[in-house]
Design an enzyme around this catalytic site. Structure first.
Site, PDB file in Angstrom:
ATOM      1  N   HIS A  53       0.865  -1.185   0.000  1.00  0.00           N
ATOM      2  CA  HIS A  53       0.000   0.000   0.000  1.00  0.00           C
ATOM      3  C   HIS A  53       0.899   1.233   0.000  1.00  0.00           C
ATOM      4  CE1 HIS A  53      -2.984  -2.858   2.067  1.00  0.00           C
ATOM      5  NE2 HIS A  53      -3.374  -2.697   0.819  1.00  0.00           N
ATOM      6  N   GLU A  56       1.762   3.624   3.132  1.00  0.00           N
ATOM      7  CA  GLU A  56       2.322   3.019   4.341  1.00  0.00           C
ATOM      8  C   GLU A  56       3.844   3.084   4.249  1.00  0.00           C
ATOM      9  OE1 GLU A  56       0.510  -0.824   4.744  1.00  0.00           O
ATOM     10  OE2 GLU A  56      -1.529  -0.003   4.701  1.00  0.00           O
ATOM     11  N   HIS A 147       3.710  -3.508   7.013  1.00  0.00           N
ATOM     12  CA  HIS A 147       2.627  -2.566   6.728  1.00  0.00           C
ATOM     13  C   HIS A 147       2.478  -1.583   7.882  1.00  0.00           C
ATOM     14  CE1 HIS A 147       0.360  -4.572   3.302  1.00  0.00           C
ATOM     15  NE2 HIS A 147       1.255  -5.490   3.619  1.00  0.00           N
ATOM     16  N   GLU A 210       2.025  -5.269  11.179  1.00  0.00           N
ATOM     17  CA  GLU A 210       1.379  -3.957  11.196  1.00  0.00           C
ATOM     18  C   GLU A 210       2.104  -3.093  12.223  1.00  0.00           C
ATOM     19  OE1 GLU A 210      -0.956  -2.928   9.214  1.00  0.00           O
ATOM     20  OE2 GLU A 210      -1.782  -4.771   8.339  1.00  0.00           O
TER      21      GLU A 210
END
EC number: 3.5.1.96
Length: 322
Positions: A53, A56, A147, A210
């Site tokens: 993405h 990010e 991410h 994450e």
């Protein structure tokens, strides 16, 4: 090769596409694709990916620092590594994706999306992983996909692991804890993520890490991820990391909330954090005459997003494991 990120963002191909580093050889395989091979034989292969993405950026900056340390010789390499910056065009534009979410496309699912740069890139990355894993004799295969989350979270750093038919290896889970992950979420069904693809097709031990919240380049406070950066450095150099004194909490996915039409309503506001708890019977979403409620005594939400495109996930509901 001290400008991999800059070349990737500018869409420029380097004049020299292979060479020698400090104890390893490197090859530029394309925009956002860099292979590193130690001079000494190794039986471990690692995919290090970020930027699937484009908004990010913290993980991309972390990987850039790791590459600088490797090329300067301050960090030793003991794995075959494929570094992947997943969506160069979205990274350059500072947006999540240009057309469609690439992390729903892997495992051939890109064929069900309208053709775009992202569908072509997903196919390219699938082929890159196939070539990378087939060209060596790795006994150990890992994939760490870095991410950041759109929302804030009750757990600043957490991991999401793909559905897997075999038990997870304890040293892999222990490393995730040593990397500062406060929680691990275990999927129970297949999906279109990059990590599910590498796990399903190549048997890799894979995890989506994450790390904090999505911010533009230059606005990330990387000090809050020092423990993760240190664990990655230790992993690359073959140094054993100490076990976390507080093992990550464990959750499993019990249901998925999917948006099917414009009638969909998710009853969570923009302030709802990942891992917010909901009691049994709570109305989570509605779509026409369909109601989504909490069915366990308590459930925790992950990735709530009411504005996803129709047919995509608007949230996951979790239960805590003992």
């Amino acid at each position: 090769m001290d400008n991999f990120l800059a070349l990737t963002l500018s869409g420029t191909t380097p004049r020299v596409t292979q060479g020698k580093g400090a104890g390893f050889r490197w090859r530029w395989l394309g925009h956002g694709l860099l292979e590193l091979t130690p001079d000494a034989p190794v039986d471990r292969a690692l995919i290090l990916s970020a930027g699937i993405h484009g908004n990010e950026t913290a993980p991309v900056e972390m990987l850039d620092r790791l590459l600088s340390a490797l090329f300067s010789g301050s960090l030793t390499l003991t794995w075959r590594v494929l570094v992947v910056l997943g969506n160069p065009q979205a990274l350059a534009a500072g947006i999540r994706y240009c057309h469609s979410d690439m992390n729903r496309m892997f495992g051939g699912r890109w064929q069900s999306f309208a053709e775009s740069d992202e569908t072509r890139r997903a196919r390219e990355l699938e082929l890159s992983l196939e070539t990378f894993f087939s060209s060596g004799q790795a006994r150990v295969r890992w994939h760490l996909d870095l991410h950041t989350a759109i929302r804030g979270s009750h757990h600043l750093r957490f991991g999401v692991l793909p559905q897997r038919d075999r038990p997870w290896e304890t040293d892999f889970l222990a490393w995730l804890g040593a990397a500062g992950l406060e929680a691990l979420v275990f999927h129970q069904a297949p999906g279109g993520t990059f990590t599910h693809f590498s796990s399903e097709h190549f048997g890799a031990l894979s995890c989506t890490l994450e790390l904090g919240k999505a911010l533009p380049f230059g606005q990330n406070d990387l000090t809050q991820f020092n423990v993760t950066s240190q664990a990655l450095s230790a992993l690359l150099s073959g140094v054993e990391t100490s076990t976390s004194s507080s093992p990550p909490l464990r959750y499993r996915v019990v249901s998925q909330i999917t948006r099917h039409s414009d009638k969909f309503a998710l009853y969570m506001d923009v302030q709802t954090l990942n891992f917010t708890v909901f009691a049994k019977g709570t109305l989570l979403a509605e779509e026409g005459d369909k109601r989504v409620t909490v069915t366990h005594d308590v459930e925790y939400v992950l990735f709530p997003n009411p504005s996803v495109a129709c047919g995509l996930r608007a949230g996951l509901m979790l239960e805590r494991l003992p």
